[in-house]
Every structure is written in C-alpha cells, then in structure tokens.
Design a protein around this motif. Structure first.
Motif, mmCIF file in Angstrom:
data_model
loop_
_atom_site.group_PDB
_atom_site.id
_atom_site.type_symbol
_atom_site.label_atom_id
_atom_site.label_comp_id
_atom_site.label_asym_id
_atom_site.label_seq_id
_atom_site.Cartn_x
_atom_site.Cartn_y
_atom_site.Cartn_z
ATOM 1 N N UNK A 1 44.895 -11.368 -108.496
ATOM 2 C CA UNK A 1 44.088 -11.849 -108.657
ATOM 3 C C UNK A 1 43.254 -10.300 -108.675
ATOM 4 N N UNK A 2 41.716 -11.118 -108.220
ATOM 5 C CA UNK A 2 40.673 -9.743 -108.839
ATOM 6 C C UNK A 2 40.650 -8.999 -107.705
ATOM 7 N N UNK A 18 38.719 -9.770 -97.551
ATOM 8 C CA UNK A 18 39.307 -10.428 -99.050
ATOM 9 C C UNK A 18 40.510 -10.598 -98.959
ATOM 10 N N UNK A 21 40.861 -14.256 -97.276
ATOM 11 C CA UNK A 21 39.840 -15.300 -98.442
ATOM 12 C C UNK A 21 39.880 -15.655 -99.553
ATOM 13 N N UNK A 22 40.628 -14.649 -100.229
ATOM 14 C CA UNK A 22 41.638 -14.455 -101.603
ATOM 15 C C UNK A 22 43.405 -15.845 -101.877
ATOM 16 N N UNK A 24 45.095 -19.367 -101.495
ATOM 17 C CA UNK A 24 45.042 -20.182 -101.401
ATOM 18 C C UNK A 24 45.824 -20.551 -100.290
ATOM 19 N N UNK A 25 46.991 -20.086 -100.052
ATOM 20 C CA UNK A 25 47.513 -21.283 -99.485
ATOM 21 C C UNK A 25 46.745 -21.339 -97.384
ATOM 22 N N UNK A 27 43.871 -20.393 -97.254
ATOM 23 C CA UNK A 27 42.180 -20.668 -97.796
ATOM 24 C C UNK A 27 42.708 -22.552 -97.493
ATOM 25 N N UNK A 28 44.096 -23.363 -97.818
ATOM 26 C CA UNK A 28 43.538 -24.076 -97.926
ATOM 27 C C UNK A 28 43.175 -25.640 -96.373
ATOM 28 N N UNK A 29 44.422 -24.634 -96.010
ATOM 29 C CA UNK A 29 44.620 -25.328 -94.388
ATOM 30 C C UNK A 29 43.215 -24.592 -93.689
ATOM 31 N N UNK A 31 40.468 -24.411 -94.838
ATOM 32 C CA UNK A 31 39.750 -25.514 -95.060
ATOM 33 C C UNK A 31 39.595 -26.980 -94.311
ATOM 34 N N UNK A 32 40.817 -26.896 -94.597
ATOM 35 C CA UNK A 32 41.260 -28.545 -94.113
ATOM 36 C C UNK A 32 41.642 -29.102 -92.463
ATOM 37 N N UNK A 34 39.469 -28.101 -89.609
ATOM 38 C CA UNK A 34 38.611 -28.905 -89.111
ATOM 39 C C UNK A 34 38.222 -30.507 -89.612
ATOM 40 N N UNK A 35 38.676 -31.038 -90.091
ATOM 41 C CA UNK A 35 38.779 -32.307 -90.496
ATOM 42 C C UNK A 35 39.246 -32.912 -90.175
ATOM 43 N N UNK A 36 41.005 -32.362 -90.255
ATOM 44 C CA UNK A 36 41.942 -32.809 -89.339
ATOM 45 C C UNK A 36 41.704 -33.137 -88.285
#
Lengths: 312, 293
Positions: A1-2, A18, A21-22, A24-25, A27-29, A31-32, A34-36
């Motif tokens: 990552x950068x 930072x 937010x970088x 992925x694991x 972040x994936x949760x 992002x998901x 709220x919808x769940x």
C-alpha cells in the motif's frame, strides 16, 4: 500500500485513520454493515414478527401479544374463502406467467429490430410497466366499466351484443378472473421483453456469426445457441416474475377488491382484507405465511441457476 | 441469357421477401404499441369529455360528440389533493433514492471489488432478500411503524421503501462496478489517496452512468409501490400518488372519471419518458449484474 507516500503528500490526515481506510478487510465490513443492519431491522425482524403474529391474538384494536397456538391456522383453514384464494393465486400465477413469457419473447423480437420511429414505439410499449400499477389499473377500471366500456360499444357495433346489453367484465366471476389476468399480463409483458432483450444482447456476437458462417439456420441457431446461453438468466427472470405475480395484489385490489363474492380473491389481497381492513392482524399473518413455502422453493431454484451461471 | 434471367429473378424474390419482412415488422410494432398504450389513449380522450358526452352509452366513445372541455383537468388541480400527492411522491422518491445510494453504493463496492472470500455468497444473499415480498411483511411492518410513531405519515414510506430498493440497487451497481478496471484504484492510491478516497474520487465518478440508472430505477419502484402505501398511510394529505389517486378521487360510489384519467396520464407520461431515456443502461446493468466475467 502507499501509506507512507499518502501521509507524506497529504499531511492533514492522521496515520491511524489512513491505515484503517486502507485495510480492505475492515473496509469491506464497514461498507457492508449499514446495508445488512437496514435489511435485518426492516426485513428480518418483521419476517420473524409475521411468523409470531400467526400464533397470537394481535388485532388492530388490541395490539398486545398473547400466544394462542394454532387457533388462527384452524380458523383460516376452515374458511372456504381461503381455499378459493389459494386456488385463484395459483391459477392467476400459472396462466399469466405462460402468457407473459410467450408474449414477452414476441415483443423482445420486435424491440431488438431496427426500424424508424423505434423510440415512439418503445415509449408506448413500456408505458404499462413504468406507470404506477394503481394508476394503470384505474385506466382499466374505466375501460372495463359495466355500462360505458368502449369494448362493449365496439361489440355492440358488430352486433355481438344487443343494443342495451353489456358484458360486465368485472361483474361475472369467470370474466373477472380473465380480466385481471389480462391486465396483469399487459402490465408485465414489457418488463419480460426488456429482460429478454438484455439476455439476447449478452450473447457474444462472434458466436452467432461463427454459427451463421458454418451454415446454421435461424431455428438451429435459436435452439443451439440463443436458448442455452440465455436460459440461466431467463430462468432467474421467470422465477422473479412468478414470485412477483404470486404475491401481488395491486391489480386485484383496484379492479375488483376480490369480488364478485370473493371470486377473484388471491392470498395477498385476502391477507390485506383480513389484516388491515378487518383488523384481524393474526389471521392476516397466517394467510400471508402461506406465501412462504413457495418463496423458499423459488429461492432454492434461483440459487441453483446462479450456480450454473458461475460454473460457466 | 437464361443465367442472367435466373439471377434477376432471384434478386427480385429476395427484394420482395425483404420488403414483406419490413412491412410485417412495422405492422407488428404498431400493433404492439397500440395494444400497450390503448388504456392510456382511452384515458386521454376521457379526460377532456363533458359529462353529457361521457355518460351516454349510445355515443361513439372514441370521438368527442360534444366539444372537449378542460374543466375536469382543472378540477384535478384546484379541488383535489393531486398536487399534494405528487409532492409527497417526489419527496419520498428523492429521499429513498439518497438513502439507497448511501447504503447500496458502498455495499456494492465491498462486494464487487474488495475480494473478500465471503463476497460471492453475500451478494447472492442480498439478491435473495429482494424476493421477500411486501405482502408477507406489511402486517408486521405496520405494527413496527406504529411502534416508532410514524403511522399515517409519509415518513413511514421513506423508512420502509429502501428495503425494496437497496437489495436490487446493490445488485445492479455491482454489475456496473465490475466493468471498471482495477488499475484505476491502484493508480489513485499511488497518487496519494486512501482506499476510501480512491473509491470516492476515482471509482464513483466512473460508475456515474450506473448510478443514474439506479436512481431512475429506484425512483420508479418507489413511485409505483402500492401495498405499503395503502397499509401505512390513511390521511389524504400524506398519501403518495399511487394510493392517493385511486382512493381519494372516488367518493363513495362517485367516480370522478375524467379527473382520474387525467391524473393517470399526467403521472404515466413523465415516468415513462425518463425511463426510456435510460433503458439501454438498464439493459446493460441487468446483463452485467447477472453474468459473471
């Protein structure tokens, strides 16, 4: 990552945030979730409640929950209107699905062709689907009016009806059912056509052309390329349509309110009639619950179809 | 000589077959358009008819036997709550679309681009949620709406409609997001954005056509929903178009037919117009969402 480059070029943000937010694991949760949560709170919870209500005495006047066991089920199963609704629901679904698939295919073939004025034709053809169903049903209510129906007028002009005779499209049990199916088919054929168009367009052009070069005729290409390639998508679409038809009540509600004499009552409209109009939430819940076994079967079938797409 | 004749005869036959196929296509297209639009054409004629013309079974129903009148359309705007219904529908539609995007876009991104092992089953799970029909949930939801104090309010619809639009929009958005190359985010991250920043600044703008398609689709779903609106909202001033028009323009046994039909056409045409504009994108979205690459 950068990460290092990030903090170097954009110093305003703290390093900890930072990194969060970088990842992925995480972040994936993030992002998901709220919808769940939304889906669990407003589909999962009411779903469980609907089952609980079926075993309770909850009504509009007395919302307190008391367990009554299978009493509601007995009451519903003893009611001849329930059985008629169940039979009507199946009749309505099967007949309209067959018609929707057949006519949808015809309409899709028209819409994929190129011709002048295509935009206008497409606009008019899609009207039944894009118009809110309650409003298009109002149009049909007037079109099938017991006295002023223009269909009756045309029949009278051709002498098929006597001078002051009327058909009573929504007033006779068999005709009312036929009319409801016709309206429902009219409403969903455009959607079926659009989905079939999507399926047709997803076929890679080169396969079709290769077969054409090899000398395969129209029907051969249809049955050995088009149908097998479109089938999984079409199967999912058809199942959706079937579930939608099986659980819908808008057309019934606006056109006949289940009448005459409950001849056109379907499960969803009967559940609404008992649960909201009649205030007997518990019995309404029992009736609605009979939609569930079919839903489950459809879900299994769809999962299978999806898996077949993935294998391919 | 005979060879040339043979060729020209075949050419004529091809031309004739081509012409008859074109004619067949046009006839089929016009017929389909007429059948689909028939009730709306009938509504349009009705909306401008005088009562004495409309309620006479002997009159030709397809003609104006008396001069057309705009009175009933005016009545719709001046004496009924039609305007309120339209405002309510727009309000619910816009809010539901915003909620749908706020929830659906990150979810679709997580499922289609973050490569988690569970993303496949989860995506199918969300897809299946769309199968749970309103007719199974409306009784329980109506009690829940009462419990949170939103009964008889347009806000109950704002709360509940995203349950229909989030699953289907997530599915459609996944299809659009899959088509954007992975390098885009990597490039953005090399340029100094975090993953979230790359998502917001690089991926979302590229997914814009898909987002527009989802907006139109979610709005249309919301505008045509019927069961929840009928079950949750009883006061006239809070109703959306889909329940307001059929329940409030009928007083007892009296149908305000001309105004009803005018309302139908006024709602149907703009929605169909916008939808047609974006139809090709839906078709693309359906296909991309359903077919794995």
């Amino acid at each position: 990552m950068a990460t290092t480059a990030d903090t170097a070029t954009r110093p305003g943000v703290t390093t900890g945030r930072r990194r969060m937010a970088d990842r992925d694991g995480v972040l994936a949760w993030a992002f998901l979730v709220p919808s769940i949560l939304y889906i669990v709170a407003l589909i999962g919870v009411p779903f469980v409640l609907a089952i609980a209500f079926a075993f309770s005495d909850v009504s509009a006047g007395d919302p307190s929950f008391d367990w009554v066991g299978l009493r509601n089920f007995e009451a519903v199963l003893d009611d001849p209107v329930f059985w008629r609704s169940l039979r009507n629901t199946f009749l309505f679904t099967v007949v309209s699905m067959v018609l929707i698939v057949l006519l949808g295919k015809v309409l899709a073939n028209i819409l994929v062709a190129d011709f002048r004025g295509k935009w206008v034709v497409r606009f008019l053809v899609l009207l039944p689907w894009t118009t809110p169903v309650a409003l298009s049903s109002i149009s049909w209510l007037w079109l099938l009016d017991s006295i002023y129906s223009p269909i009756d007028w045309v029949l009278r002009q051709f002498g098929a009806l006597g001078p002051a005779e009327n058909v009573y499209w929504l007033g006779r049990p068999d005709l009312a059912m036929g009319s409801l199916i016709a309206v429902h088919v009219w409403r969903l054929v455009p959607l079926a056509a659009v989905i079939m168009m999507a399926g047709l367009m997803s076929i890679p052009k080169d396969i079709d052309e290769a077969a054409r070069v090899d000398g395969a005729g129209y029907w051969r290409r249809m049955f050995e390329i088009t149908v097998p390639l479109v089938l999984p998508v079409a199967a999912i679409a058809a199942l959706f349509g079937a579930i939608f038809t099986f659980t819908d009540m808008a057309v019934v509600r606006v056109l006949t309110r289940g009448g005459p004499n409950d001849a056109t009552q379907v499960l969803a409209s009967w559940a609404f009639y008992r649960g909201i109009d009649g205030g007997d939430v518990a019995q309404g819940a029992v009736i609605a619950l009979f939609l569930f076994p079919l839903l489950l079967a459809a879900a299994v079938l769809i999962l299978r179809a999806v898996r077949r797409i993935e294998v391919r | 000589m005979t060879g040339v004749e043979e060729v020209s005869r075949q050419r004529r036959r091809y031309a004739r077959r081509h012409v008859s196929a074109r004619i067949g296509l046009y006839v089929a297209a016009i017929l389909a358009a007429l059948i689909c639009a028939a009730p709306f054409l009938w509504s349009l004629i009705t909306a401008f008819k005088q009562n004495r013309d409309l309620y006479n079974p002997v009159n030709n129903p397809f003609l104006f036997n008396r001069p057309p009148t705009p009175d009933h359309v005016t009545y719709l705007f001046t004496d009924t709550a039609f305007g309120t219904f339209v405002v309510n529908t727009l309000l619910v539609g816009v809010l539901v679309v915003l909620i749908t995007l706020a929830f659906g876009l990150p979810a679709a991104y997580a499922l289609s681009r973050l490569d988690r092992p569970w993303s496949g089953p989860m995506a199918i799970g969300i897809f299946l949620v769309y199968l749970v029909p309103p007719s199974l949930l409306f009784l329980a939801l109506s009690r829940m709406v009462v419990a949170v104090g939103l009964q008889d309010s347009t806000w109950s619809l704002v709360l509940v409609y995203p349950t229909i639009t989030i699953p289907v929009s997530t599915w459609l958005l996944m299809g659009f997001l899959k088509t954007i190359p992975k390098d885009i985010e990597e490039q953005a991250m090399v340029d100094g954005y975090s993953r979230v920043g790359a998502f917001l600044r690089a991926v979302v703008p590229l997914a814009f056509p898909g987002i527009v398609a989802v907006v139109v689709f979610a709005f249309t779903l919301t505008a045509s929903e019927f069961i929840y609106a009928l079950a949750f909202v009883a006061p006239t001033g809070q109703m959306p178009v889909s329940t307001g028009v059929p329940t409030q323009l009928i007083r007892g046994d009296v149908f305000f037919w001309q105004s009803l039909q005018a309302a139908t056409v006024l709602v149907a045409v703009p929605i169909a117009f916008v939808f047609n504009w974006f139809l090709d994108r839906f078709v693309a979205g359906f296909t991309m969402g359903a077919v794995k690459e």
